[in-house]
Design a protein around this motif. Sequence first.
Motif, mmCIF file in Angstrom:
data_model
loop_
_atom_site.group_PDB
_atom_site.id
_atom_site.type_symbol
_atom_site.label_atom_id
_atom_site.label_comp_id
_atom_site.label_asym_id
_atom_site.label_seq_id
_atom_site.Cartn_x
_atom_site.Cartn_y
_atom_site.Cartn_z
ATOM 1 N N TYR A 85 0.907 -1.284 0.004
ATOM 2 C CA TYR A 85 0.065 -0.029 0.154
ATOM 3 C C TYR A 85 0.943 1.264 -0.131
ATOM 4 C CZ TYR A 85 1.238 0.250 4.992
ATOM 5 O OH TYR A 85 1.641 0.197 6.382
ATOM 6 N N VAL A 86 0.370 2.493 -0.480
ATOM 7 C CA VAL A 86 0.842 3.628 -0.484
ATOM 8 C C VAL A 86 0.479 4.261 0.826
ATOM 9 C CG1 VAL A 86 0.975 6.062 -1.527
ATOM 10 C CG2 VAL A 86 0.871 3.905 -3.009
ATOM 11 N N GLY A 87 1.540 4.693 1.442
ATOM 12 C CA GLY A 87 1.498 5.590 2.774
ATOM 13 C C GLY A 87 2.498 4.861 4.015
ATOM 14 N N SER A 88 2.299 5.484 5.138
ATOM 15 C CA SER A 88 3.121 5.336 6.073
ATOM 16 C C SER A 88 2.873 4.127 6.730
ATOM 17 C CB SER A 88 3.025 6.691 7.192
ATOM 18 O OG SER A 88 3.283 7.803 6.503
ATOM 19 N N PRO A 89 3.765 3.599 7.444
ATOM 20 C CA PRO A 89 3.408 2.358 8.374
ATOM 21 C C PRO A 89 2.695 2.500 9.647
ATOM 22 C CG PRO A 89 5.962 3.019 8.519
ATOM 23 C CD PRO A 89 5.295 4.087 7.692
ATOM 24 N N ILE A 260 3.898 9.890 1.197
ATOM 25 C CA ILE A 260 3.365 10.921 1.080
ATOM 26 C C ILE A 260 2.803 11.458 2.270
ATOM 27 C CG2 ILE A 260 1.081 9.947 0.497
ATOM 28 C CD1 ILE A 260 0.693 12.169 -1.696
ATOM 29 N N SER A 261 2.630 12.925 2.530
ATOM 30 C CA SER A 261 2.195 13.322 3.776
ATOM 31 C C SER A 261 2.033 14.726 3.546
ATOM 32 C CB SER A 261 3.100 13.066 4.958
ATOM 33 O OG SER A 261 4.334 14.051 4.900
ATOM 34 N N SER A 281 -2.636 10.927 5.069
ATOM 35 C CA SER A 281 -3.616 10.747 3.700
ATOM 36 C C SER A 281 -3.961 11.826 3.349
ATOM 37 C CB SER A 281 -4.772 9.690 4.469
ATOM 38 O OG SER A 281 -5.693 9.447 3.123
ATOM 39 N N PRO A 282 -3.326 12.512 2.648
ATOM 40 C CA PRO A 282 -3.708 14.022 2.022
ATOM 41 C C PRO A 282 -4.952 13.853 1.294
ATOM 42 C CG PRO A 282 -1.325 13.972 2.002
ATOM 43 C CD PRO A 282 -2.169 12.417 2.205
#
Length: 319
Positions: A85-89, A260-261, A281-282
């Motif tokens: 997935y795209v994004g932070s852990p 991304i942030s 999650s912008p």
Amino acid sequence: MTHLERVAVIAGGLSNEREVSMRSGRRAEYALGQAGLDVALYDADERLLDRLRADRIDAAYLAVHGASGEDGSLQTALELISMPYVGSPPGACHLAWDKVVAKVLMSRAGLATPAWVAVSARSFRELSPTQLVGAITDRLGLPVVVKPATSGSTLGMSLVERASDLPAALVRCFTFGDVALVERYVAGKTIETVVVEDPEPAALPPAEFANPGISPFSFEARYSADLISVALPAPLPPEALAAAARAAELTHTVLGLRDISRTDAIVDDEGTPWFLEAAISPGLTETSVLPMAAAEVGRPLGQLLADLLVRAHARAQGA
């Protein structure tokens, strides 16, 4: 795109930000389709994990806003089924989701952040509200901003200019969370800056958001293009623009964010960025900074999201 046969956009869920999330999800789905990917939109409900596995999804873009999508819960579930997935852990999501924790960490890292106190709903009920309010105003002065320690999209936020209005603002805030963050008001421009890893974290142009003639914390205005004013890049001197970008990149790094942030700040008249919060999650609505900032640098939204999905898939393959 040859590495990705089919991708998912996950949106919705059960938080107070469901409708905003669905708007973001539909825009992500459209943009990725324009970029040539086979993409489908999935609701973050009880069938999600089974559907992702049954449909043999290669990677997912998360457009879920609010607790279920930004506190690490969804990310943990996806990792348990080995879904890229795209994004932070999850751990980084926890740090960013709790505004109090994020403020402490960013203050230690050297960023300015408004003076604050955190008030729990329990202490407000069990202690004397009058004495508590008096102690808060003695410490912070007025005006102050009241907002939930764990929430987004301006839900439960108030600008309080009179001490007599503070109890009602706290009660309203507690409908969205058990802890209220009360911050000293800092005058300046409201700036949002998106950071994208490509592969190193790099800030897109900062944007200024303003609600002329309306409460700066109006949920309706925040997501209505005819009620909000957006200037991109923000009308700041070059040094202040650079400082806002550096603050966002530092936030992304210190909190351990990934892919991304978005960092929200107030830039005062001296050009100092005051850290407010970070979002993992912008949003992708018509009033969100990410699509506008991507267009400002000539990068189609669909291609940006597709590149992030490719990176997420490669990361899961150990590439």
